[in-house]
Scaffold this active site. Structure first.
Site, PDB file in Angstrom:
ATOM      1  N   LYS A  54       0.828  -1.219   0.000  1.00  0.00           N
ATOM      2  CA  LYS A  54       0.000   0.000   0.000  1.00  0.00           C
ATOM      3  C   LYS A  54       0.856   1.260   0.000  1.00  0.00           C
ATOM      4  O   LYS A  54       0.342   2.357  -0.181  1.00  0.00           O
ATOM      5  CB  LYS A  54      -0.950   0.000   1.205  1.00  0.00           C
ATOM      6  CG  LYS A  54      -2.155  -0.889   0.993  1.00  0.00           C
ATOM      7  CD  LYS A  54      -3.188  -0.648   2.072  1.00  0.00           C
ATOM      8  CE  LYS A  54      -4.409  -1.546   1.854  1.00  0.00           C
ATOM      9  NZ  LYS A  54      -5.314  -1.499   3.010  1.00  0.00           N
ATOM     10  N   HIS A  79      -2.167  -3.610  -4.473  1.00  0.00           N
ATOM     11  CA  HIS A  79      -1.205  -3.686  -3.367  1.00  0.00           C
ATOM     12  C   HIS A  79      -0.696  -5.094  -3.032  1.00  0.00           C
ATOM     13  O   HIS A  79       0.474  -5.222  -2.644  1.00  0.00           O
ATOM     14  CB  HIS A  79      -1.716  -2.944  -2.114  1.00  0.00           C
ATOM     15  CG  HIS A  79      -2.710  -3.686  -1.301  1.00  0.00           C
ATOM     16  ND1 HIS A  79      -4.057  -3.619  -1.514  1.00  0.00           N
ATOM     17  CD2 HIS A  79      -2.546  -4.541  -0.239  1.00  0.00           C
ATOM     18  CE1 HIS A  79      -4.690  -4.377  -0.635  1.00  0.00           C
ATOM     19  NE2 HIS A  79      -3.786  -4.950   0.152  1.00  0.00           N
ATOM     20  N   HIS A 104      -6.147 -11.240  -0.391  1.00  0.00           N
ATOM     21  CA  HIS A 104      -7.481 -10.710  -0.736  1.00  0.00           C
ATOM     22  C   HIS A 104      -8.258 -11.640  -1.665  1.00  0.00           C
ATOM     23  O   HIS A 104      -9.232 -11.215  -2.293  1.00  0.00           O
ATOM     24  CB  HIS A 104      -7.371  -9.314  -1.353  1.00  0.00           C
ATOM     25  CG  HIS A 104      -7.132  -8.235  -0.332  1.00  0.00           C
ATOM     26  ND1 HIS A 104      -8.113  -7.807   0.542  1.00  0.00           N
ATOM     27  CD2 HIS A 104      -6.016  -7.524  -0.030  1.00  0.00           C
ATOM     28  CE1 HIS A 104      -7.601  -6.861   1.336  1.00  0.00           C
ATOM     29  NE2 HIS A 104      -6.334  -6.675   1.010  1.00  0.00           N
TER      30      HIS A 104
HETATM   31 FE   LIG Z   1      -4.531  -5.867   2.006  1.00  0.00          FE
END
Ligand SMILES: [Fe+2]
Ligand SMILES: [Fe+2]
Length: 196
Positions: A54, A79, A104
């Site tokens: 990030k 990210h 994710h």
């Molecule tokens: Fe994350």
């Protein structure tokens, strides 16, 4: 890398301490599953570093209080791959690269970056997800206060029913939560403050 991860947390003031709490939550979940010390160590490091990518997300997007538009969402969703690339040159981090890349993904295949399904998602990434969502819910946000542990667990179960989180890990995590009284304390749950 750890300093970078810590600076990411510090930048998002409401998430301050996120990585440290995540380390504690995921370690506890990993221990309850009987993971060996070597795996637990990898889980701890991956928990610290999962969002290091990030750093490449501009602050106006990262710190935006409202909903992200399509283009901003696309940037944020890069990210995990950026984090993987940042850690790849370090030999000591080689084994956690898949955890960073896949944190994710969703068990029904609707996650990113690769749309992996079920057990194709590394176990450590699935553990980290449960801890990550729990911490996000029990932490104050610009648009809502921190949820209680009970409310957060209810949402975790809902996400498992939706096919996003690993249901067996959510069950295990909620069992662990039974051992600690969960009263909200100054916008943090007792469970969360127990771990910090
Ligand atoms: Fe994350
Ligand atoms: Fe996170």
């Amino acid at each position: 890398m750890l300093s970078l991860a810590r600076s990411m947390d510090a930048k998002q003031t409401l998430r301050f301490g996120h990585s440290e709490r995540l380390v504690a939550f995921s370690e506890r979940l990993g221990e309850s599953l009987g993971l060996e010390e070597e795996d637990l160590q990898e889980l701890r490091i991956a928990s610290w570093l999962h969002d290091v990518g990030k750093i490449a997300v501009p602050d106006n997007i990262l710190l935006k209080p409202g909903a992200l538009n399509v283009e901003e969402t696309k940037i944020v969703r890069e990210h995990p791959v950026i984090g993987e690339k940042m850690c790849a040159p370090l030999k000591a981090l080689r084994r956690i690269l898949p955890v960073i890349r896949h944190h994710h993904e969703r068990v029904d295949g609707s996650g990113y970056p690769d749309g992996l399904c079920g057990e194709a998602i590394p176990l450590k990434a699935r553990i980290l997800q449960v801890a990550d969502v729990y911490d996000a819910l029990t932490t104050e946000r610009p648009y809502r206060g921190a949820l209680s542990s009970e409310e957060a667990l209810r949402i975790l179960f809902k996400e498992a029913r939706n096919g996003w989180l690993d249901a067996s890990l959510v069950c295990k995590f909620s069992e662990l939560c039974q051992f600690v009284e969960c009263y909200p304390v100054r916008s943090r749950s007792m469970l969360a403050s127990y771990y910090t």
